[in-house]
Design an enzyme around this catalytic site. Structure first.
Site, short mmCIF file in Angstrom:
data_model
loop_
_atom_site.label_atom_id
_atom_site.label_comp_id
_atom_site.label_asym_id
_atom_site.label_seq_id
_atom_site.Cartn_x
_atom_site.Cartn_y
_atom_site.Cartn_z
NE ARG A 184 -4.35 -0.94 -0.08
CZ ARG A 184 -4.71 -1.90 -0.72
NH1 ARG A 184 -3.85 -2.10 -1.70
NH2 ARG A 184 -5.71 -2.33 -0.93
CD GLU A 203 -2.51 3.73 -5.72
OE1 GLU A 203 -3.77 3.10 -5.99
OE2 GLU A 203 -1.60 2.95 -5.33
CG HIS A 246 -2.88 -0.19 -7.47
ND1 HIS A 246 -3.24 0.57 -6.30
CD2 HIS A 246 -2.68 -1.70 -7.08
CE1 HIS A 246 -3.44 -0.50 -5.26
NE2 HIS A 246 -3.24 -1.67 -5.91
#
Length: 318
Positions: A233, A262, A280
């Protein structure tokens, strides 16, 4: 027999939406012109949430007084207010295991890309520099002789470790406790792990206990040959400290698939020459994402058919 009502706050993959539609009355909040009006109408009837991509917070929970289960998409679940769900006796699930191998593949690929600057070398070709008789500079870093420290030796961490061994890397790890049956050297602190390795692989989940765990002190301990890889993360790494460490030469480079805010990536990170970034995509093959989406649907189906979820989050005590 009346189908249970399910709320879908965000879009899910078609394979899961079709499966849920067979067995439940699905209310697609993301398609509603007036979300609050829909919630006021169906909120008291909703017994399950198929979450998809996006948060589940106290405000939404408060509008679903008869909710029984929130089925999350992804192995990480820091976007779900689990304490609030626990207090309301609402089951929370996630999608572990089905993405382990895909994320591990991505992690190793990202590590090699970052150390050997493969993304930058590809751009060198695309920009025409190679054709202009300018070979890409030899990389100062190599995978040979490196020691990999894994922060978070869970299912995915172990899959990464197995691959790293095949590449000839020594593997160490840090986590909350030393694991039985694991032969890799254990370090009781993250700083101790960083001191013992030159490549730090972050696989830890998000949340208050890991927030900015990789800080300036950890990066300094990693050293000038150090490379940080993050497939866990974004919140686990202090991005400001990482940028400074890269700018100052405190560490060598970084490979990042996740970020604090993000999809916004700091311009200062993008400007650094030895940083490899991905959007991601750790689990983002169609096959793996379909398996994750189906596990969302199957968790809800299992709950209403058997009274038990397939993959509850650890806080559920199952």
């Amino acid at each position: 027999m009346t189908k249970p009502d399910i709320l879908m706050p965000y879009r899910l993959l078609p394979i899961a939406e079709e499966e849920l539609a067979k067995r439940f009355t699905v209310h697609k909040l993301h398609e509603a012109e007036d979300r609050q009006a829909l919630l006021a109408e169906v909120g008291p009837k909703v017994r399950g949430v198929a979450l998809g991509f996006g948060p589940f917070n106290q405000a939404l929970l408060d509008q679903l007084p008869n909710l029984e289960i929130v089925a999350g998409f992804g192995v990480g679940y820091d976007h779900i207010n689990v304490p609030a769900c626990l207090a309301a006796k609402v089951m929370v699930t996630h999608t572990p295991d089905v993405l382990n191998e895909e994320v591990a593949d991505t992690a190793i690929g990202l590590m090699i890309m970052a150390i050997r600057e493969l993304g930058q070398a590809e751009q060198w070709v695309r920009d025409g520099h190679w054709a202009a008789k300018k070979p890409y500079p030899t990389t100062a870093a190599t995978l040979r002789g490196r020691t990999l420290g894994i922060f978070g030796l869970g299912r995915i961490g172990k899959a990464i470790a197995k691959r790293a061994e095949a590449f000839g890397l020594d593997v160490h790890y840090h986590g909350r406790t030393k694991q039985n049956g694991v032969t890799y050297p254990y370090h009781a602190t993250l700083t101790g792990l960083a001191e013992a390795c030159d490549t730090l692989m972050v696989v830890a989940p998000g949340g208050p206990s890991t927030h900015h765990a990789v800080n300036a002190g950890v990066l300094e301990a990693l050293g000038p040959d150090g490379v940080v890889i993050n497939v866990g993360r974004g919140s686990v790494i202090d991005e400001a400290a990482l940028i400074k460490a890269l700018e100052d030469g405190t560490i060598y480079g970084a490979g990042l698939d996740v970020f604090e805010d993000e999809p916004n990536v700091p311009e200062a990170l993008l400007a650094l020459p030895k940083v490899t970034v991905l959007p991601h995509v750790g689990s983002a093959s169609q096959a793996t994402r379909n398996a994750m989406a189906m596990l969302v649907a199957n968790n809800i189906r299992s709950w209403f058919e058997t009274g038990a979820a397939i993959t509850p989050v650890p806080e559920m005590g199952a």
